[in-house]
Design a protein around this motif. Sequence first.
Motif, PDB file in Angstrom:
ATOM      1  N   PRO A 163      -4.250  -0.146   9.661  1.00 34.49           N
ATOM      2  CA  PRO A 163      -3.379  -0.604   8.014  1.00 34.49           C
ATOM      3  C   PRO A 163      -4.437   0.214   6.712  1.00 34.49           C
ATOM      4  O   PRO A 163      -3.489   0.647   5.673  1.00 34.49           O
ATOM      5  N   SER A 164      -5.942   0.350   7.169  1.00 36.35           N
ATOM      6  CA  SER A 164      -6.231   1.337   5.943  1.00 36.35           C
ATOM      7  C   SER A 164      -6.281   2.887   5.481  1.00 36.35           C
ATOM      8  O   SER A 164      -5.885   2.875   4.278  1.00 36.35           O
ATOM      9  N   TYR A 219      -2.574   3.447   4.843  1.00 38.21           N
ATOM     10  CA  TYR A 219      -2.022   2.551   3.657  1.00 38.21           C
ATOM     11  C   TYR A 219      -2.314   1.788   2.821  1.00 38.21           C
ATOM     12  O   TYR A 219      -1.725   1.337   1.888  1.00 38.21           O
ATOM     13  N   PRO A 226      -3.347  -2.806   1.344  1.00 41.99           N
ATOM     14  CA  PRO A 226      -3.094  -1.824   2.917  1.00 41.99           C
ATOM     15  C   PRO A 226      -1.545  -2.663   2.187  1.00 41.99           C
ATOM     16  O   PRO A 226      -1.365  -3.829   2.382  1.00 41.99           O
ATOM     17  N   ARG A 260       3.062  -0.701   1.965  1.00 41.26           N
ATOM     18  CA  ARG A 260       3.320   0.494   2.627  1.00 41.26           C
ATOM     19  C   ARG A 260       5.254   0.066   2.272  1.00 41.26           C
ATOM     20  O   ARG A 260       5.211  -0.827   1.850  1.00 41.26           O
ATOM     21  N   GLU A 293       6.140  -4.517   2.891  1.00 42.88           N
ATOM     22  CA  GLU A 293       5.112  -4.309   3.758  1.00 42.88           C
ATOM     23  C   GLU A 293       4.104  -4.513   3.557  1.00 42.88           C
ATOM     24  O   GLU A 293       3.182  -3.287   3.078  1.00 42.88           O
ATOM     25  N   TRP A 314      -0.623  -5.350   4.168  1.00 44.19           N
ATOM     26  CA  TRP A 314      -1.459  -6.399   5.874  1.00 44.19           C
ATOM     27  C   TRP A 314      -2.020  -7.366   5.661  1.00 44.19           C
ATOM     28  O   TRP A 314      -2.750  -7.436   4.565  1.00 44.19           O
ATOM     29  N   GLY A 352      -0.950  -9.182  10.232  1.00 45.86           N
ATOM     30  CA  GLY A 352      -0.188  -8.442  10.596  1.00 45.86           C
ATOM     31  C   GLY A 352       0.025  -8.051   9.584  1.00 45.86           C
ATOM     32  O   GLY A 352       0.262  -8.869   8.612  1.00 45.86           O
ATOM     33  N   TRP A 353       1.224  -7.018   9.534  1.00 43.93           N
ATOM     34  CA  TRP A 353       2.733  -6.534   8.932  1.00 43.93           C
ATOM     35  C   TRP A 353       3.034  -8.002   8.094  1.00 43.93           C
ATOM     36  O   TRP A 353       4.364  -8.238   9.037  1.00 43.93           O
TER      37      TRP A 353
END
Length: 276
Positions: free
Chosen positions: A98-99, A101, A186, A188, A211, A213, A218-219
Motif C-alpha cells: 500500500p505504501s 500508492y 495511500p 489509488r 480506493e 487504504w 484493506g483497500w
Amino acid sequence: MRLSVRHITRYRFDQPVRGIVQSQKLWPASSAGQRILSWEVTSEGAQTGAEFVDGGGDMIRLATWRGPLTELTVEVLGEVETTDLFGVLRDHRERVPPSAYLRPTRQVEADAELKMLSAVALKGMEGASALDRAHALSRAVSGAIAYKPGETQPHTTAAEALAGGVGVCQDHAHALISVAHAADMPARYVTGYLQANEDGSPHEASHAWAEIWVPELGWVGFDAANECCPDDRYVRLGSGYDALDAAPIRGLVQGGAPEEELEVEVVVTAGQQQQQ
C-alpha cells in the motif's frame, strides 16, 4: 447482482497509419465482491502478445496492428456476478505494498488548495478511525467539485479541477487521491463500470473512482462523483497511480501525425441473480 458489460472503443484516423501498438488492461479480476462468469476482449485484426498480471493484480495484454489502417475497434463483452461489500476490496491478489500508492504524479500532486481541503476535512478528527477519515475526505471532494461533463479534459489535474470547481468522475478520483496523500493515506485510481442507467441506454464512457487504504479493512473504494462507496452496481476493472497509469487502453500510433477520432460506448445492464 448479475451485470452484463459491453464496452466498444473505436478509433478513426483521417489518414492511414503504418501501425498501432496497444497495452490493454481490459480484464477484471475475480474477488470476494465480483465473480467473472464470462469475459472476452476482441481486437479485430490484431496480433496479440503474451498476457501477464502486474503488481496491482491486473492482467495486461499487448496488441499490435500493421497498417495501413484508417480505423480499428476493440470490443469487450462480459458477465459478472457482483456482491455489495460496502466498497471493501477483499480477496484481490496483488503484490504492490500500500505504501507505494503514496507516490505523487502530475495529475494527483497536491497544491496548497488541495492540502487545505484535506486539512479542513479532517479538522478535529485526530482520534477518528482511518475509515471515518477517508469518508470525510470523500465528502469534502464531493462538496468542492460539482459533477459537470465537458468542463475538463483527460489531462486536467486534481489542482485544476478543484480550482474550477467542476469535473467528472476522473477529476473526483484524482482530487480524492490527492487529499488522501496530503493526509499520508495511500490512495489509488480505479477504472471500471457502473450500472447507472436503468433503461440500459449507453453510458458516456467507463467509470472511475478511488480506493483508500484503511489498515483494519484493506483497500476501500470511494466514488466521490456519486457520493457513495462502490456497491453491486459496480464492476472493478483495474487500478493505478492515476488515470493514465490505470487506463484500460494505452496506445502508440506509428507513422505521421494523423487526426484521431475516438468513440467509446459502454452499456451495462442488470439481469437476474445467478442461482447457486
